[in-house]
Design a protein around this motif. Structure first.
Motif, PDB file in Angstrom:
ATOM      1  N   VAL A 756       0.854  -1.185   0.000  1.00 54.09           N
ATOM      2  CA  VAL A 756       0.000   0.000   0.000  1.00 54.09           C
ATOM      3  C   VAL A 756       0.888   1.232   0.000  1.00 54.09           C
ATOM      4  N   GLU A 757       0.646   2.128  -0.942  1.00 55.95           N
ATOM      5  CA  GLU A 757       1.416   3.358  -1.026  1.00 55.95           C
ATOM      6  C   GLU A 757       0.477   4.551  -0.991  1.00 55.95           C
ATOM      7  N   CYS A 758       0.937   5.618  -0.366  1.00 56.24           N
ATOM      8  CA  CYS A 758       0.160   6.860  -0.292  1.00 56.24           C
ATOM      9  C   CYS A 758       0.900   7.929  -1.079  1.00 56.24           C
ATOM     10  N   ASP A 759       0.197   8.549  -2.026  1.00 59.07           N
ATOM     11  CA  ASP A 759       0.781   9.598  -2.855  1.00 59.07           C
ATOM     12  C   ASP A 759       0.018  10.893  -2.639  1.00 59.07           C
ATOM     13  N   GLN A 760       0.732  12.001  -2.800  1.00 62.62           N
ATOM     14  CA  GLN A 760       0.106  13.316  -2.613  1.00 62.62           C
ATOM     15  C   GLN A 760       0.498  14.210  -3.788  1.00 62.62           C
ATOM     16  N   ASP A 761      -0.517  14.876  -4.403  1.00 60.76           N
ATOM     17  CA  ASP A 761      -0.213  15.738  -5.533  1.00 60.76           C
ATOM     18  C   ASP A 761       0.191  17.124  -5.047  1.00 60.76           C
ATOM     19  N   ASP A 762       0.386  18.041  -6.031  1.00 65.92           N
ATOM     20  CA  ASP A 762       0.886  19.382  -5.685  1.00 65.92           C
ATOM     21  C   ASP A 762      -0.112  20.166  -4.845  1.00 65.92           C
ATOM     22  N   GLU A 763      -1.401  19.809  -4.918  1.00 60.60           N
ATOM     23  CA  GLU A 763      -2.418  20.538  -4.167  1.00 60.60           C
ATOM     24  C   GLU A 763      -2.682  19.917  -2.802  1.00 60.60           C
ATOM     25  N   GLY A 764      -1.920  18.898  -2.451  1.00 62.24           N
ATOM     26  CA  GLY A 764      -2.073  18.293  -1.140  1.00 62.24           C
ATOM     27  C   GLY A 764      -3.132  17.208  -1.089  1.00 62.24           C
ATOM     28  N   ASN A 765      -3.692  16.813  -2.237  1.00 61.50           N
ATOM     29  CA  ASN A 765      -4.700  15.758  -2.257  1.00 61.50           C
ATOM     30  C   ASN A 765      -4.015  14.394  -2.226  1.00 61.50           C
ATOM     31  N   TYR A 772      -0.040  -6.188  -5.355  1.00 60.44           N
ATOM     32  CA  TYR A 772       0.453  -7.436  -4.773  1.00 60.44           C
ATOM     33  C   TYR A 772       1.430  -8.062  -5.756  1.00 60.44           C
ATOM     34  N   ASN A 773       2.568  -8.485  -5.235  1.00 58.74           N
ATOM     35  CA  ASN A 773       3.574  -9.185  -6.056  1.00 58.74           C
ATOM     36  C   ASN A 773       3.978  -8.330  -7.254  1.00 58.74           C
ATOM     37  N   ASP A 774       4.116  -7.021  -6.998  1.00 57.06           N
ATOM     38  CA  ASP A 774       4.503  -6.057  -8.046  1.00 57.06           C
ATOM     39  C   ASP A 774       3.550  -6.085  -9.233  1.00 57.06           C
ATOM     40  N   GLY A 775       2.283  -6.447  -8.976  1.00 54.76           N
ATOM     41  CA  GLY A 775       1.281  -6.426 -10.036  1.00 54.76           C
ATOM     42  C   GLY A 775       1.275  -7.653 -10.908  1.00 54.76           C
ATOM     43  N   VAL A 776       2.171  -8.633 -10.692  1.00 53.85           N
ATOM     44  CA  VAL A 776       2.203  -9.858 -11.482  1.00 53.85           C
ATOM     45  C   VAL A 776       1.628 -10.975 -10.628  1.00 53.85           C
ATOM     46  N   PHE A 777       0.403 -11.399 -10.939  1.00 51.62           N
ATOM     47  CA  PHE A 777      -0.279 -12.383 -10.102  1.00 51.62           C
ATOM     48  C   PHE A 777      -1.404 -13.000 -10.914  1.00 51.62           C
ATOM     49  N   GLY A 778      -1.592 -14.314 -10.797  1.00 53.60           N
ATOM     50  CA  GLY A 778      -2.618 -14.991 -11.573  1.00 53.60           C
ATOM     51  C   GLY A 778      -3.954 -15.089 -10.893  1.00 53.60           C
TER      52      GLY A 778
END
Length: 927
Positions: A756-765, A772-778
């Protein structure tokens, strides 16, 4: 009387050399009078179908002595050409002791459009069954079967069939529960389903299906009589697998309504559907007709009562016209007779015109009617079977686009609004289980038709520049001369038309014949003065003798103008074909007996000699020969004599060829070094086997590659059940070896975890990204948002790659339906401060859901918040609530009155620890 048996539905379309008859009205007797005065042949008109103007019809003939075998019937089919002449007629005898026709069903072109599909319900030796057959359009090949697997409804007889897409058909079997089946072109049952349509109480609302049609977008529409008390009918739309898309019941609100019968349903070109029929307010004849138009959501757009008189009116047929209007047809009664009528209305409920026809002097109601669209004219043909003087007759009334037919009249229409109440239904579908059994039969010619035939003596073609002074003669067979009236297009009223045609003129004339013997019967034909055309000529070239004889044959191909053509070549020859041996320009002139000429010229180039070319495929060289000789002989620089040889890259090779004509050719090639490619990919997990497929491709190398995997397996495809690296080695016929390694990361690994990652844009949103598994999963990564009212809302059931808004989430890792891991992601993960609900209920029972405002984070110190500006706007941009208090919420009122249920926009700013926060969104007010 001039005619002893019906001409069925003759002349539904009439096409001639340059025009078609737009309207007519014909009356046919449909009986053979036996010594006891009873009729032994009656044609019950079903649903006839036209193709290029031809008309097909089906009826019944009673056979045997009266009264001992009165229930023994044969079935008669007939085809009429564009002028109404009999093309063929066939009689179908089932060869049984007793055959009684219960329900004639209908007949249509099948999904392949090469034969006629028909269904009939019969009682054979006291056993009731449904016949299903296909008759080719020439009337010579018949396939006949019985339908088994469903219990016949002995009360209702409404068999039906309709053409469908992909060369299939839909079959309706009226069993205890009606069955719809999709039949393939080989009479294989693609699917078969029994239907019940349930109301809100769970009771079956369908008594029987009265009509079924298919639409161009592959929908199946059915209408039927409801089991509900009073005047109720149903309409349902099914998909190509017979699954309900929608279904509703429609109750007509009329005083003392007893029953309603939806006779026909018509899918419209705009996606809507129209239904027409009749209803009763007492026991006996229908009271009034009705028509409705229903949109794609099941809503009634238009509903009208239809009546000619207040006595009794019934709508039997409906179709969509070429201009998008609706054509309706049916009957109405007076104290001593029954009348047909046709009317044309718009889909929004306006009457364009109403046409009626001469009285039918009998109190016996017509057996059936049918309405057929005529694309050539934009009109329609009404076909009605009834009685005159208690003897069966058939009326065929072809209308032009304005609703006019010969011997017709116009009248006013009672056309009033109806109130229709809609209710949603659900369907249950069980296996229909139908199957087909073969049935013995005899198909013979039926020769009892004696219709009048109009013919005009044709004249031979004249020369283009010839002056013509001649005449046409029309005649009618099967009718006494004194009962025939002629009228030519120039006003002449006898059987002969004299005319004059100047050179190049080809005038056209039509003749209309009216049979005047106490009937309404009219025929029309069109003839034209014909002339031979100016001849045409083109020269063709034949090289087949060039190989051995070095001769080319030139032929002048004549397209006839006049007859007896003569030829003259620039070589002086006068034959149709000449033999030449040299290149050059050759021309020919042809002259016909009208003295018209045509010319053509050919620039002849002698054919090229033999040639050979070499192509390389891996380590193989292929020699390709082109020439006039056969059996070419090959010789390679290696001494080999075949068309193909094996070689080594980097060397040069030459091939020579000699054909039977003695022509020789050669080619040389330097074999290129090969640069093979080996690549592959891994597919998704097969949950039934627990494996994933690795598929590889080897190209641009030698042929016959050998595949060897690190697992010991061979072939370019393997199936694996564990994560890891899998290596493939390929060796081809040239000795080239390539390797390829495929990493597999599709299977669940307990060493991997949900990220889980949290990102914030220039406006603070802030936004949240979950993987999971870097997006490679069956398997599946399912993200569920936990709403404030305790409900869950699934955001996605795939591995999320986009950004999600900050909220309370639960993440599940699953594979093949089994949950393997989970994680709670709270809104505070990204430091969220305030959240807002997406809906509230001012009249609800829960205190927390009756007002709208911010919901603070449980760990937040609200004393840190200042400078609050909270506003709510309606869709017009008007402020309906505002506050500067963080604890204040909106109660759903505006100016002291309850605000309407709709979507509102909210906007809030506040300051926390010196930083201004801006947030906005929308909320739905629900009452």
């Amino acid at each position: 009387m001039y005619l002893r048996i019906i001409v069925a539905f003759a002349l539904s379309f009439i096409f001639y050399s340059a025009s078609s008859q737009e309207s007519y009205h014909r009356l046919y007797e449909t009986n053979f009078n036996t010594p006891d005065g009873m009729a032994d042949t009656i044609f019950y008109h079903m649903s006839s179908t036209t193709n290029s103007g031809d008309v097909y019809a089906m009826g019944t003939k009673r056979v045997g002595d009266i009264p001992s075998n009165i229930e023994n019937f044969t079935i008669v089919f007939t085809r009429h050409d564009q002028k109404g002449d009999i093309n063929w007629s066939r009689e179908l005898d089932l060869g049984q002791d007793s055959v009684e026709i219960i329900g004639m069903g209908n007949m249509v072109f099948n999904g392949t459009q090469d034969s006629l599909l028909f269904v009939i319900e019969v009682e054979i030796n006291d056993n009731r069954t449904q016949l299903f057959g296909r008759l080719d359009i020439s009337g010579s090949d018949l396939q006949l079967m019985t339908v088994g697997g469903t219990e016949i409804n002995t009360i209702i007889s409404e068999p039906n069939a309709a053409p469908y897409f992909n060369q299939s058909d839909i079959l309706l079997t009226p069993g205890i529960d009606p069955t719809l089946s999709r039949i393939g072109p080989g009479d294989d049952v693609i699917w078969s389903k029994k239907y019940q349509f349930l109301n809100s109480n769970g009771d079956n609302s369908l008594s029987f299906i009265s009509d079924m049609e298919t639409s161009a977008d592959s929908s199946i529409f059915v209408t039927g009589v409801s089991t509900e008390a009073g005047g109720t009918f149903i309409v349902s739309e099914l998909d190509s697998n017979g699954v309900q898309l929608r279904a509703e019941s429609y109750a007509i609100s009329e005083n003392d309504l007893v029953s309603v019968y939806p006779a026909e349903i018509a899918p419209l070109s705009d996606g809507n559907v129209a239904v027409a029929g009749f209803y009763n307010t007492g026991i006996g004849l229908p009271t009034n007709g009705f028509v409705t138009v229903i949109d794609t959501a099941g809503n009634t757009l238009m509903a009208k009562k239809v009546a000619i008189t207040e006595d009794s009116t019934a709508i039997y047929n409906i179709l969509e016209g070429a201009d998008g209007s609706l054509w309706l047809s049916g009957v109405y009664t007076s104290p001593d007779s029954v009348h047909y009528f046709t009317t044309n209305i718009t889909t929004d409920g306006l009457v364009n015109w109403t046409t009626i026809y001469p009285d039918q002097q009998s109190g016996i109601a017509p057996l059936t009617t049918s309405l057929i669209g005529v694309q050539a004219t934009g009109g329609a043909t009404l076909i009605g079977h009834g009685f005159i003087d208690d003897l069966p007759v058939l009326r065929v009334m072809k209308h032009n686009a304005e609703g006019l037919a010969f011997c017709s009249d116009t009248t006013s229409l009672i056309f009033e609004d109806l109130i229709v109440v809609e209710d949603t239904l659900t369907s249950t579908e069980d296996d229909g289980g139908i199957f087909f059994d073969t049935l013995s039969y005899e198909l013979t010619n039926f020769s009892n038709f004696t219709p009048p035939i109009l013919s005009v003596e044709l004249l031979p073609p004249y020369c283009p520049n010839e002056f013509v002074d001649s005449f046409f003669v029309a005649s009618v067979s099967g009718v006494a001369e004194e009962n025939v009236a002629f009228e030519w297009s120039d006003g002449t009223t006898n059987d002969t038309l004299f005319f004059v045609a100047q050179p190049m003129e080809m005038p056209e004339f039509s003749v209309t014949v009216t049979v005047t013997e106490d009937v309404c019967y009219q025929m029309c034909d069109t003839v034209q003065v014909t002339r031979s055309v100016v001849p045409q000529i083109d020269i063709s070239q034949d090289n087949s003798r060039y190989c051995l004889e070095r001769i080319i044959v030139l032929t002048a191909n004549y397209t006839p103008g006049g007859s007896n053509p003569t030829y003259l070549w620039n070589t002086g020859e006068v034959t149709e074909s000449i033999e030449v041996t040299e290149a050059g320009t050759y021309s020919v002139t042809v002259t016909d007996d009208c003295n018209d000429t045509a010319n053509d010229q050919l620039e002849l180039v002698l054919p090229a000699m033999a040639s050979v070319s070499i192509t390389q495929q891996g380590c193989t060289l292929i020699a390709s020969y082109v020439g006039f000789g056969s059996q070419p002989e090959f010789e390679w620089s290696t001494g080999e004599t075949s068309e193909t040889i094996m070689v080594s890259p980097g060397d040069s090779y030459t091939v020579s060829v000699t054909d039977e004509c003695g022509d020789m050719a050669s080619d040389q090639v330097e074999v290129e070094e090969l640069e093979p490619l080996l690549f592959g990919d891994v597919g998704e997990i097969n949950c039934e086997t627990g494996e994933a497929k690795i598929e590889t491709i080897y190209t641009d190398g030698g042929s016959s590659p050998v595949f060897e995997w690190s697992t010991g397996e061979s072939g370019n495809i393997i199936f694996v059940s564990e994560n890891g690296d899998y290596t493939l080695t390929v060796t081809d016929e040239c000795g080239i070896e390539e390797t390829f390694t495929q990493n597999v990361s599709l299977f669940y690994d307990e060493n991997n975890s949900i990220a889980v990652e949290c990102d914030q844009d220039d406006e603070g949103n802030s936004t949240v990204t979950i993987s999971y598994n870097d997006g490679v999963f069956g398997g599946l990564l399912t993200v569920v948002q936990n709403l404030d009212d305790g409900r869950d809302s699934t955001i996605t059931t795939e591995n999320p790659t986009g950004e999600l808004p900050v909220a309370n989430y639960t993440v599940f890792v699953s594979q093949c339906g089994i949950t393997l891991d989970s994680l709670n992601v709270p809104a505070t993960f990204c430091g969220g401060l305030l959240s807002y609900p997406i809906a509230f209920f001012p009249s609800g029972q829960e205190d927390l859901s009756r007002r709208f405002g911010p919901i603070p984070n449980d760990s937040m110190n609200l004393d840190l918040i200042s400078d609050v500006d909270f506003k709510v706007f309606n869709r017009w941009g008007e402020t309906v609530f505002e506050s500067n208090d963080i604890f204040d919420t909106w109660d759903g009122t505006h100016k002291g009155e309850p605000a309407p249920s709709e979507v509102y926009i909210w906007y809030v700013t506040y300051v926390i620890e010196g930083e201004q926060i801006v947030d906005k969104g929308d909320v739905t007010l629900i009452r």
